[in-house]
Structures are given as structure tokens and as C-alpha cells.
Design an enzyme around this catalytic site. Structure first.
Site, PDB file in Angstrom:
ATOM      1  CG  HIS A   2      -1.891   1.150   1.219  1.00 19.51           C
ATOM      2  ND1 HIS A   2      -3.161   1.045   0.689  1.00 19.51           N
ATOM      3  CD2 HIS A   2      -1.775   2.439   1.659  1.00 19.51           C
ATOM      4  CE1 HIS A   2      -3.785   2.202   0.812  1.00 19.51           C
ATOM      5  NE2 HIS A   2      -2.967   3.063   1.393  1.00 19.51           N
ATOM      6  CB  CYS A   3       1.794   3.609  -2.605  1.00 24.80           C
ATOM      7  SG  CYS A   3       2.680   5.171  -2.860  1.00 24.80           S
ATOM      8  CG  PHE A   4       0.965   5.040   3.593  1.00 20.05           C
ATOM      9  CD1 PHE A   4      -0.253   4.907   4.229  1.00 20.05           C
ATOM     10  CD2 PHE A   4       1.915   4.051   3.779  1.00 20.05           C
ATOM     11  CE1 PHE A   4      -0.519   3.816   5.038  1.00 20.05           C
ATOM     12  CE2 PHE A   4       1.666   2.960   4.584  1.00 20.05           C
ATOM     13  CZ  PHE A   4       0.448   2.845   5.222  1.00 20.05           C
TER      14      PHE A   4
ATOM     15  N   GLY B 122      -2.143   6.914  -1.777  1.00 23.00           N
ATOM     16  CA  GLY B 122      -3.377   6.588  -1.074  1.00 23.00           C
ATOM     17  C   GLY B 122      -4.066   5.345  -1.579  1.00 23.00           C
ATOM     18  CG  ASN B 123      -3.673   3.782  -5.259  1.00 22.81           C
ATOM     19  OD1 ASN B 123      -2.505   4.065  -5.011  1.00 22.81           O
ATOM     20  ND2 ASN B 123      -4.142   3.768  -6.499  1.00 22.81           N
TER      21      ASN B 123
END
Length: 287
Positions: free
Chosen positions: A127-129, A132-133
Site C-alpha cells: 500500500h503506497c501512502f 493513497g492506494n
């Protein structure tokens, strides 16, 4: 769904806060970078005496715009082409002692239910912060290109920032220790009133660009190696040595597509993983 224990609830709350703060940080850093380049760095470093818009300013401006357009373009593509499954709406039952990570629950065949996205993710990597997805089968290429161009943009900004300080404030960077001691010395000088707030802010931005550039370069190298092995970060964390679909060339082709050269220079779609291709991919692996 079984309720999470207090420790997991706190961790989930922290992850949700990070999921909101990280994109805001990225947009702010991007806006500041653009402003500094067009209003300070390029006009000061490359401006010819008595000429507002000199031809020598065109090349650094074009390089910066090329890097920034590709970084922002691939960032947007990473969000527009999520790795979620459009045909599944599963909320798995997860016990408090679930061995899976707090942000995801493993289903089957490389599918994960992301507890932050609340969606089933195909071939989930992580999950790439900042976006955001989740990063998975459809947006891995865009994420890798985003990491490459973000790293190049930050390092290019670092070079121009150092040049600006050398030209505007006569700071010599011939000694490598100058850069290493720049932040602590500037902090002391700022609180003593010896330098202005703008000078101190520019020094901070140099280290921000250096940090983001190195982290992005590290992410890029890691993801390319994983893709070449036909493996995801989730599988690596679980210690799963998945048999790759074929050679490293075919693994890279699955992600970057046949028009990969075009994708190196433009943030465009070069490959599309359809549901049929995804199922055939797993059938091939199981066989």
C-alpha cells in the site's frame, strides 16, 4: 468481521492518518519545488544581464518540466489505474490473532483484501501512502516510473539549489563537509538571527530533496528487482519464493508492456491486465 484488539485499532488509526498526510505532503513539496524553480533558481542562475528571458534559460526549464510532467503524470496514472478487482466485493472475517499484516488480509492466488482501501487487490505488492492506494498488477509500471522521475526531479532540484546558494550567497561546496554541516550550522545561525528565514528554508528543502530522491531511487531499484523475479513485496515478506512466469525479460514485459520505450518518456498506458489475462497468468503459475 471480528473486532480488532486495541493494539491493532491504534495501528490502523496511525495508518489511516498516514494515508491522509502523505499525499498532502507530496502535493506541498511539489508546489514548493515548482515555485522555487521558476521564481528563484532558474532566473537567478541562468539569467543573462539585462535580459529577462534569455535563451540559456530554456534548456534547464525544459528539463525541469519534462521531469515534473512525467513524475506527476505517472503519479496520476498510479491512482487512475488501481489494482483492485472490479468483480469482487469481499470483506473477509479476520480474527484478532490473524497472522496477516494489519493493513491487508491474504485471500487466494495473490489476491489481498486491503483494510485501508477496503477492496480486493490483485497481485498486491504494498500500500503506497503517497498515492493513497495499493500497488498491484495494473499500476506497478506507473509506480516504478513515478519513483524514477521523482528521484530524478529531486536530485535535479538539489543540484540547482546548491548552485543557487553558491551564486546568491557565495557558499562554496568544494569541500564535501560543507553540505554535511550545512543544516546544523544553518539552524544555529537562524535562531541567532544571522540568516533569513528564506535562506534557512532553502537549506531545509535541499535535505528534503535529497531524502525523497534517495528513498524514491531505493523503491525503484527494489521494485524492478522484484518484478524481474516475478515476485511481490507481500510474497517476499512471507518468505515465498514464487516460480516466475518465465525469464526476467518476460516478467518485465508483463509489467512494462511491449511499448515500454514509450512509457520511459511519456506517462501513457503501455499495458493492460485484463481479468482474462490475470486468470491465465495464475493458471500458468499453478501448472
Amino acid at each position: 468481521m471480528v473486532e480488532l484488539n486495541p493494539t491493532m485499532l491504534v495501528r490502523m488509526l496511525k495508518l489511516r492518518m498516514l494515508n491522509a498526510i502523505a499525499p498532502a505532503y507530496f502535493y506541498t513539496a511539489t508546489a514548493v519545488t515548482i515555485i522555487l524553480h521558476f521564481f528563484l533558481f532558474i532566473p537567478t542562475i541562468f539569467q543573462t544581464s539585462g535580459v529577462m528571458l534569455s535563451p540559456i534559460m530554456l534548456l534547464p526549464t525544459a528539463i525541469f518540466l519534462f521531469l515534473m510532467v512525467n513524475a506527476l503524470g505517472n503519479y496520476s496514472m498510479t491512482i487512475w489505474f488501481p489494482a483492485e478487482s472490479a468483480n469482487e466485493n469481499i470483506i473477509p472475517v479476520c480474527s484478532p490473532d490473524c497472522p496477516d499484516r494489519v493493513d491487508a488480509h491474504y485471500l487466494l492466488n495473490g489476491r489481498h483484501f486491503c483494510k485501508l482501501c477496503k477492496k480486493v487487490i490483485m497481485k498486491r505488492d504494498h500500500h503506497c501512502f503517497f498515492t493513497g492506494n495499493c500497488i498491484g498488477n495494473r499500476n506497478m509500471r506507473y509506480f516504478i516510473m513515478f519513483s524514477i522521475y521523482t528521484s530524478c526531479t529531486c536530485l535535479y532540484s538539489l543540484v540547482l539549489g546548491v548552485a543557487y546558494l553558491s551564486v546568491e550567497y557565495s557558499i562554496s561546496f568544494e569541500n564535501p563537509l560543507t553540505f554535511l554541516t550545512l543544516l546544523p550550522l544553518s539552524t544555529g545561525y537562524f535562531f541567532l538571527g544571522a540568516i533569513s528565514g528564506l535562506q534557512f528554508f532553502l537549506v531545509i528543502m535541499l535535505y528534503v530533496w535529497l531524502g525523497i530522491g534517495l528513498v524514491s531511487a531505493g523503491f525503484c531499484c527494489q521494485q524492478v528487482l522484484l518484478v524481474a523475479r516475478g515476485q511481490t513485496w507481500c510474497q517476499l515478506q512471507k518468505g515465498q519464493l514464487v516460480e516466475s512466469r518465465g525469464t526476467w525479460r518476460s516478467n518485465l514485459s508483463d509489467v512494462f508492456g511491449s511499448r515500454w520505450i514509450l512509457g520511459l518518456f511519456l506517462p501513457v498506458q503501455t499495458v493492460e491486465m485484463t481479468p482474462g489475462n490475470w486468470h491465465r497468468y495464475h493458471e500458468h503459475k499453478h501448472d
